[in-house]
Design a protein around this motif. Structure first.
Motif: not given
Length: 582
Positions: A375-380
């Protein structure tokens, strides 16, 4: 680009609907497209209206396992694997990138995934953090980092600690938090923390509300301290005044160690006021690396107001990194964590969070580290594209599908004439003319639909003869039975090392340690003659058959069912018990 799509009778309608006018369609007299052999393709193409054309790509079923080199020479066009399912043809044809070994649907997804990770890698090289904890960048423009907690670490053995550290790191934890119960003594805290610190590949934090435990963690190399409120700050201040704290010019703890500062939870003042006061006091004391935690309340206990506190704090203090306790929600909500973690990460991103915190505790929350990392990578990627977090190349779709495959359609199957072919061997079907006959290899027309299946048999609870005592009929297998289960690959490796004479560097052990499944689990089928290990039920059944370990047909059916259940359990991180309902 000129493309020819080759399919069989069953998929004809779906293929034509998906392709529209973007490619030519060659339908061969074989029910299942994946069973079209090179010779059938050569024959069908040569007798079709397309035989005089040259194509840039001829697509066969993505499920096909045949070698089409000879067919390529015969028809004069390259042959590639198309998608596995007809519904994906319209997406494949809009991005014509093909392979002879990888189905085109997977190839496109793999390429998008590779591109996404390349973008993330490039972004990481140019990010501007507020500070670093070890080698981990925190705050600023850096990706939200995942802090995973080992709960009640003093109650775990060294083997259990090693397993959790290894698992959390492999699942994507950027830092590992070591939590202790209030009654854990200093010696135990010191021993446990120093051990975790010695084996962890990522920075380690000490998590405690007890000042003596915090000092033990710092003394053993803690990179981060959770958490500091006015009471803890007063104890630091008293130690500093007596010069009993290890902070000095030679070892500037307040400059090396990062501190998570929280509000005074039982103060009459509001949380943001006490949080900002505590941060100011921490700075005056000399703490350089400060992360704020406004405290995320659990669901049903002022969750929304606490989210507003996060947003307000970030607006007032945009340069202070923030810790967002996602686990406070997922651990106290009986719902699947994957969707919650995705949404919590998005809200955390909008609130300016720099660290996502989750414990490795309850069974239903396991997998949260991996979910939050994705999810954190998707936010980037979403921020880079200035778009919603969809079609990024990576996702958190586990049970839902972006594009559903078509349901079984008996009407279409009946109209195609396939029922007339299902009972025939391949050599017999060559001369069989379903419906009104095969006019050409290009297509099949039928003016009179074939009869549907001759008998209808209701099974199990649908049968009028079913009773609660009815058992699935099977025969005892003279070759022996199997015990089937799932377990972490690392535990299986330890078992073989300890009981079967394998070495750490043996190929079998290295294979187990390289397993890439959720929580690195594998399926184990134990027989008196062999232990079959794998992650794919089809290949495991193939190995069992190849080893000649079963003699009864019903036993093969039973094993296929149980191994498939075990595979699904591994994929979704669920538990599995042989013969029990999934």
């Amino acid at each position: 680009m000129k493309i020819l799509v080759v399919t069989g009778l069953l998929a004809e309608a779906a293929v034509r609907k998906s392709v529209e006018d973007r490619a030519d369609v060659l339908v061969l007299p074989t029910e299942v497209a994946a069973l079209i052999t090179p010779q059938k393709l050569i024959s069908g193409f040569s007798n079709s209206v397309f035989s005089n054309k040259k194509y840039d790509a001829v697509l066969v079923s993505g499920f096909s396992k045949f070698n089409f080199e000879k067919a390529e020479k015969e028809i004069g066009s390259p042959i590639y694997l198309g998608p596995k399912h007809a519904v994906d043809l319209k997406y494949v044809l809009s991005s014509p990138v093909f392979s002879k070994t990888v189905p085109s649907c997977e190839l496109i997804q793999n390429q998008k995934s590779e591109q996404a990770f390349e973008i993330l890698k490039e972004y990481e090289a140019t990010e501007s953090p507020v500070f670093h904890i070890g080698s981990v960048s925190i705050g600023g423009t850096s990706r939200m980092k995942i802090l995973a907690e080992i709960v009640a670490a003093e109650s775990l053995t060294k083997d259990e600690l090693r397993f959790q550290v290894s698992l959390l790191a492999s699942e994507g934890a950027d830092m590992i938090d070591v939590g202790f119960s209030p009654d854990a003594d200093e010696q135990t805290v010191s021993s446990v923390f120093s051990y975790v610190k010695s084996i962890s590949p990522v920075p380690v934090s000490i998590d405690s509300g007890d000042f003596s435990q915090i000092l033990s963690g710092i003394a053993n190399g803690a990179d981060l301290v959770l958490s500091v409120d006015s009471r803890i700050l007063d104890e630091y201040s008293e130690l500093l005044s007596r010069k009993e704290f290890g902070h000095s010019a030679d070892y500037p703890i307040f400059e090396i160690v990062a501190f998570v500062v929280i509000p005074d939870l039982f103060s009459k003042e509001d949380r943001l006021t006490t949080l900002e006061k505590n941060i100011s006091a921490a700075r005056q004391m000399g703490m350089k690396k400060i992360i704020a935690d406004p405290i995320l309340s659990p669901p049903g206990k002022d969750l929304l107001p606490s989210l507003m506190n996060y947003y307000s704090f970030h607006q007032r203090n945009p340069d202070v990194p923030i810790l967002f306790g996602a686990g406070n929600v997922t651990e106290l909500f009986d719902a699947d964590s994957v969707g919650m973690n995705a949404l919590l990460a998005e809200m955390a991103d909008e609130c300016g969070a720099s660290v996502l915190f989750t414990p490795y505790a309850g069974d239903k929350g396991k997998g949260s580290v991996r979910e939050l990392k994705t999810a954190s990578e998707m936010m980037v990627l979403s921020d880079i594209r200035d778009s919603s977090p969809k079609d990024l190349g990576i996702d958190l779709l586990i049970l839902k599908e972006k594009r559903k495959r078509h349901d079984f359609n008996l009407n279409l199957i009946s109209e195609s004439g396939v029922f007339d072919l299902l009972h025939l061997r391949e050599d017999e079907s060559k001369n069989k003319k379903p419906g009104n006959g095969i006019e050409s290899a290009e297509t099949i027309n039928s003016n009179e639909p074939a009869q549907t299946a001759r008998s209808l048999v209701f099974s199990g609870t649908l049968s009028p003869d079913f009773t609660a005592e009815t058992k699935w009929g099977w025969k005892s297998d003279l070759f022996g039975n199997f015990l089937i289960g799932v377990l972490p690959a690392s535990l299986l490796a330890d078992y073989f090392i300890r009981h079967h004479g394998f070495y750490e560097n043996s190929p079998e052990i290295q294979t187990l340690k390289a397993v890439k499944t959720p929580e690195s689990r594998v399926i184990v089928a134990v027989h008196k003659k062999a232990i079959i290990v794998g992650t794919d039920s089809a290949f495991m059944l193939e190995s069992i058959l190849g080893q000649n370990l079963i003699s009864e047909l019903s036993h093969a059916g039973y094993l296929g069912r149980e191994l498939q259940k075990a595979e699904i359990a591994v994929i979704f991180g669920r538990s599995y018990a042989q013969d029990d309902v999934f």
